[in-house]
Design an enzyme around this catalytic site. Structure first.
Site, mmCIF file in Angstrom:
data_model
loop_
_atom_site.group_PDB
_atom_site.id
_atom_site.type_symbol
_atom_site.label_atom_id
_atom_site.label_comp_id
_atom_site.label_asym_id
_atom_site.label_seq_id
_atom_site.Cartn_x
_atom_site.Cartn_y
_atom_site.Cartn_z
ATOM 1 N N ILE A 688 20.954 -8.438 39.305
ATOM 2 C CA ILE A 688 21.002 -7.435 38.226
ATOM 3 C C ILE A 688 22.124 -6.429 38.441
ATOM 4 O O ILE A 688 22.328 -5.540 37.616
ATOM 5 C CB ILE A 688 19.664 -6.675 38.101
ATOM 6 N N GLY A 689 22.869 -6.554 39.517
ATOM 7 C CA GLY A 689 23.971 -5.629 39.751
ATOM 8 C C GLY A 689 24.662 -5.921 41.055
ATOM 9 O O GLY A 689 24.154 -6.648 41.908
ATOM 10 N N LYS A 695 24.885 -6.920 46.785
ATOM 11 C CA LYS A 695 24.335 -7.213 45.475
ATOM 12 C C LYS A 695 22.900 -6.718 45.381
ATOM 13 O O LYS A 695 22.221 -6.534 46.390
ATOM 14 C CB LYS A 695 24.389 -8.720 45.202
ATOM 15 N N VAL A 696 22.442 -6.527 44.133
ATOM 16 C CA VAL A 696 21.078 -6.085 43.886
ATOM 17 C C VAL A 696 20.372 -7.139 43.042
ATOM 18 O O VAL A 696 20.941 -7.642 42.058
ATOM 19 C CB VAL A 696 21.045 -4.722 43.158
ATOM 20 N N ASP A 818 26.468 11.406 47.909
ATOM 21 C CA ASP A 818 26.966 10.618 46.777
ATOM 22 C C ASP A 818 26.036 10.788 45.581
ATOM 23 O O ASP A 818 25.627 9.816 44.965
ATOM 24 C CB ASP A 818 27.088 9.141 47.171
#
Length: 997
Positions: A688-689, A695-696, A818
């Site tokens: 998903i990302g 990566k996710v 962040d």
């Protein structure tokens, strides 16, 4: 440190300190406890006989005993070592102003018996105020401004024996102001401003401080009435009770303050009339009672005082302005906007006083503008919008070289504008909108070198726009719609490289569009509708990359529509009712532009209403050809998908056969799944990302719940999409230590870390799944309109509470480094969670202050100014980044956009507020009924993004301020402080009277 340990330390330094006296040994040991990145203490050499030649050290006449220690602005960090400094028997003066002194202030500071002056302002001290401070028998000056002290003011502070000055401004103090302070009768200055005290009254005992000269209780959460006892402060020169919730009338006892120079009561809920007897205040120079509910008339006796500044705006005063106001010899500031005042302004206003700022906007004044306003040549701001003024602008104002802002809009003024007004050299805002002015723009406008905003709409101006308009290199907006301008646009207008808005619709302009408009790199809005412009639309209009509003309708343009228009991201496009012809560029054939091309009979395209009556048989042939191509392509696609499915299934089965015994699972909550269930779902179908560190994946578990799995790798590179500057190589030890810390976090507004799985080459972090994704993706996509104000406000509060937990409740504190909208995730109910603060982002403050980083971490537009050049990390860096997130929520804009040019969102907001007002800053998709709350939250965002870290509120205070927005129904609009006091930002309300201070 115990005596034996200290002696052991001295023996260790014996070769270097045989000649250094006792005071020098204590100071040298103090140096070793500090972090000195700028080598400010390099002169502190242990080989000297005495420390009297060291930087910041002063001694007595014998040049042996230290009396003064002044290390202000040296960038040192570390604890305040009272156990060492208090051993200097004659030390009477300590100033560590504007450093990074941290930890708590120790109780043994009471052993500094000789101390007279103690200044620890603008540091990072935390914890409670030591109750032992009052035991210092000789202390006269105590300044702890700009730290993070919390808890109540100790009652023992009422037992100081000689204290004359106490300043506790900008801390996190709670409780109420103790009545015991009324016992310190030696006090000359009491300043407790800008603290989140509990709601409480002004103690009547303050009236016992008969030596008091300055009383500042700004923004102290005061409630109730102003006590009559304050009238006993006969020596008081400055009374400031602004930004509180005081109500009732102004007590008549204040008219007995015969020494007072300034009284500031603005932004409360005071009512009634100004008290009689103000003529007694013979020393009064400044009176600011604005933003209250005061009524009645402005008394004549007030105008007979030697006032320099009178601010009574946003009240309910009625009647006429006393003629005597014009006789005040020192009056330089008069702000009366937002009342119900009527009548004429005194004809000789400004004749006897050096007026600099005059704002009478939003009243019912009528008559002419006094010609004497600039007789002293110092008038800078002339704001008279939304009144009933009539007649012409006095010619004398055209010679007022000091003017910077002129706003005469929404009146009944007429006649020609004096030539001198057009060419005033320092004016950056000239607004004459909605009057009956006539004549043309004078060629003297060439002298207006600082002009940024020229607003002339809705008048009777005529004639040609002069060539000299192109000489105004700072011009950002030119609005002259609804006039009678004629002729062609001057060729020189393409020289306006800063131009963002050009609005000349509803005029009589003719000729062709000028060549060379590609120089309008910052043009955002171009509106020339309803004129007589002819010729072709130039191809170079497609190079205006930030243009999002284009209206050339109802002109006489012909030819084809330039294909370059397809490249623009236009929110509004209107080319209707011209003579355009040819084929409509395919990317403009969108439903959002369905009414953009009406009334152009020769124009063809795939929008309803274009090319009506063409040969339908030819069209049908094209349709059959397209259908055939589609059928063939579908067959090829189906065969390819089947082949890929079998190949992929074999590959997936092979992966599942890998030995999973090499994975190590570390859980932080009770799990209802195993690592096998996670590992089996890490394929491209579930991705998903992706980002800089891996990566996710979304993994749906066998129980129906979903989790998010972040897959991290050992080597990490820069993420171009996110703009992250640093994602360091993930070392095993650092990873284990930080995951252990993250695993202990339990807060509803921080994304939950279920567990982690690791091998030598790969690491997995398993988080709770957030179905609504990140705030950044949602806010800045086409779905941003779904986020109404209540939802955005809830997100801001949730995220603030999460960061407050990290800063104030975690031991040691965690600095995110962040904070940005893409790292704030949203659950199914749009509840916010702070995320992505693990793996090289958890930073513990060291014993010697903020931790220094080897490289910058963070994202463009979010990085605090000081972090970019010092690389020093503390909670204030996060607060700046969170302030940018608040500005995103209010404006709907990204932190960095091409429209901003070299500015970022923070600078754009400040500039736009100053020049155009808050309506041009707030996201137009938000309902205007929430304007008041939106403005309050905007102000909090501006405070968080203050350039100086010490002036940014702590996260605990940010949470409190945000929560008060949701519960406070009173109007709370910050205003600028005068005379160099600390101040929040001041911004326009809907009527645009003010500016960012």
């Amino acid at each position: 440190m115990s005596i034996p340990l200290f002696l052991l330390f001295l023996f260790s330094l014996l070769p270097f300190t045989l000649s250094l006296n006792q005071d020098g040994l204590y100071l040298y040991h103090f140096k070793l406890s500090l972090d000195d990145p700028d080598s400010s203490l390099s002169s502190w050499n242990p080989r000297h006989l005495t420390p009297c030649s060291w930087a910041g050290v002063s001694c007595d006449s014998s040049n042996t005993s230290v009396t003064h220690l002044d290390l202000s602005n040296t960038n040192i960090a570390g604890p305040f070592s009272a156990s060492l400094l208090c051993r200097l028997p004659n030390l009477s003066f300590i100033s560590l102003f504007n450093n990074s002194i941290n930890h708590t202030l120790p109780l043994d500071i009471s052993s500094c018996h000789s101390l007279i002056h103690l200044d620890l302002s603008q540091n990072l001290l935390t914890g409670s105020l030591p109750h032992t401070l009052s035991l210092l028998p000789n202390l006269k000056y105590l300044d702890l401004t700009g730290n993070n002290f919390s808890g109540p003011i100790p009652d023992s502070f009422g037992s100081f024996q000689k204290l004359e000055v106490i300043s506790l401004v900008y801390n996190l103090l709670e409780g109420t102001i103790p009545a015991s302070l009324g016992n310190v009768t030696t006090l000359k200055m009491l300043n407790l401003s800008y603290n989140p005290f509990f709601p409480g009254r002004i103690p009547p005992e303050i009236g016992n401080l008969t030596n008091l000269e300055v009383l500042w209780l700004t923004q102290c959460n005061l409630v109730g009435t102003i006590p009559d006892s304050l009238g006993n402060l006969k020596k008081l020169k400055d009374l400031d009770l602004a930004f509180n919730n005081l109500y009732g009338s102004i007590p008549s006892s204040l008219t007995e303050l015969t020494s007072v120079n300034q009284i500031e009561l603005y932004n409360n809920s005071l009512s009634g009339e100004l008290p009689r007897g103000m003529s007694n205040l013979t020393a009064l120079r400044l009176l600011d009672a604005s933003m209250n509910h005061l009524t009645g008339t402005i008394p004549d006796e007030l105008c007979r005082l030697p006032l320099e500044s009178l601010n009574l705006y946003e009240n309910r005063f009625e009647g006429e302005l006393p003629e005597s106001i014009a006789n005040s010899p020192n009056l330089y500031e008069l702000r009366l906007f937002g009342n119900r005042l009527t009548g004429k302004l005194p004809a000789n206003l400004g004749k006897n006083s050096p007026l600099r700022w005059l704002d009478v906007s939003t009243n019912q004044f009528w008559g002419g503008i006094p010609a004497s306003l600039c007789d002293h040549g110092q008038l800078e701001e002339l704001l008279m919008i939304h009144n009933l003024f009539s007649g012409e602008i006095p010619a004398s104002l055209g010679m007022c070289q000091s003017l910077t802002r002129v706003r005469l809009g929404f009146n009944r003024l007429s006649g020609e504008v004096p030539a001198g007004i057009w060419g005033l050299p320092h004016v950056y805002l000239l607004e004459l909108v909605d009057n009956s002015f006539s004549g043309s723009i004078s060629r003297t406008i060439a002298g207006a070198g600082n002009l940024s905003l020229l607003i002339l709409s809705k008048n009777n101006f005529s004639g040609m726009i002069p060539d000299e308009i192109g000489w105004l290199e700072n011009l950002e907006a030119f609005s002259g719609s609804d006039n009678n301008f004629s002729g062609s646009l001057p060729d020189s207008i393409v020289n306006l490289g800063q131009l963002g808005t050009l609005d000349l619709h509803n005029n009589k302009l003719s000729g062709e569009l000028p060549k060379g408009i590609r120089t309008w790199r910052k043009l955002n809005e171009l509106n020339l509708a309803n004129n007589e412009i002819h010729g072709k639309i130039p191809d170079e209009i497609g190079s205006l990359s930030v243009l999002n509003f284009l209206d050339l309708s109802q002109n006489q343009l012909y030819g084809k529509i330039p294909r370059g228009l397809q490249n623009l991201k236009l929110n509004q496009l209107n080319l209707s009712y011209n003579r355009l012809s040819g084929q409509l560029p395919s990317l403009l054939a969108k439903n959002m532009y369905r009414t953009s091309f009406l009334g152009n009979p020769g124009l063809c395209g795939d929008l309803k209403g274009l090319c009506d009556g063409r040969d339908e048989e030819k069209t049908a042939g094209y349709v059959w050809l397209l259908r055939a191509i589609f059928i063939i392509a579908t067959l090829v696609f189906v065969v390819g998908v089947v082949w890929f499915y079998f190949k992929y299934r074999n590959f997936k089965n092979a992966r599942r056969a890998i030995d999973k015994s090499k994975w190590t699972l570390m859980s932080f909550h009770k799990l209802g799944f195993s690592e096998d269930e996670i590992l089996n779902c890490l394929d491209d179908d579930n991705e998903i990302g992706s980002g800089s560190s891996g990566k996710v994946y979304k993994v749906v578990l066998s129980n129906g719940e979903a989790v998010a799995v972040k897959k991290l790798w050992g080597g990490v590179v820069k993420d171009v999409e996110s703009g992250d500057y640093e994602k360091g190589y993930v070392q095993d030890n650092a990873f284990d230590a930080e995951v252990e810390t993250l695993g202990k976090i339990r807060h509803k507004n921080i994304v939950k870390l279920w567990c982690c799985c690791t091998t030598r080459d790969c690491k997995l972090l398993v988080y709770e799944y957030m179905p609504n994704g990140s705030l950044g993706d949602l806010l800045h996509s086409s779905k941003g309109g779904l986020l109404d104000w209540p939802t955005r406000y809830k997100i801001a509060v949730d995220a603030a509470e999460g960061l407050s937990y990290l800063h104030h409740d975690c031991v040691p504190a965690i600095v995110h480094r962040d904070v940005k909208s893409s790292n704030i995730l949203l659950d199914g109910d749009f509840g916010a969670r702070v995320a992505d603060f693990g793996v090289a982002k958890v930073v513990e403050t060291t014993a010697k202050g903020a931790k220094s980083m080897s490289v910058i971490a963070g994202s463009c537009g979010y990085i605090a100014p000081e972090y970019a050049y010092t690389l020093r990390v503390n909670e204030k860096s996060d607060i700046y980044s969170f302030g940018v997130v608040i500005l995103e929520l209010v404006t709907g804009r990204r932190p960095v956009e091409p429209e901003f040019g070299e500015k970022d969102l923070v600078k754009w907001v400040c500039t736009t507020l100053d020049q155009k007002g808050v309506d041009h800053v707030v996201d137009s998709r938000l309902d205007s009924c929430f304007k008041e709350e939106t403005c309050k939250v905007l102000n909090i965002g501006l405070m968080c993004t203050c350039p100086l870290p010490i002036n940014r509120p702590a996260m605990r205070r940010v949470v409190k301020m945000l929560q008060e927005v949701g519960t406070d129904n009173n109007q709370t609009k910050p205003a600028a402080k005068k005379n160099g006091k600390l101040s929040p930002y001041y911004y326009d309300d809907g009527s645009d009277h003010g500016s960012v201070a």
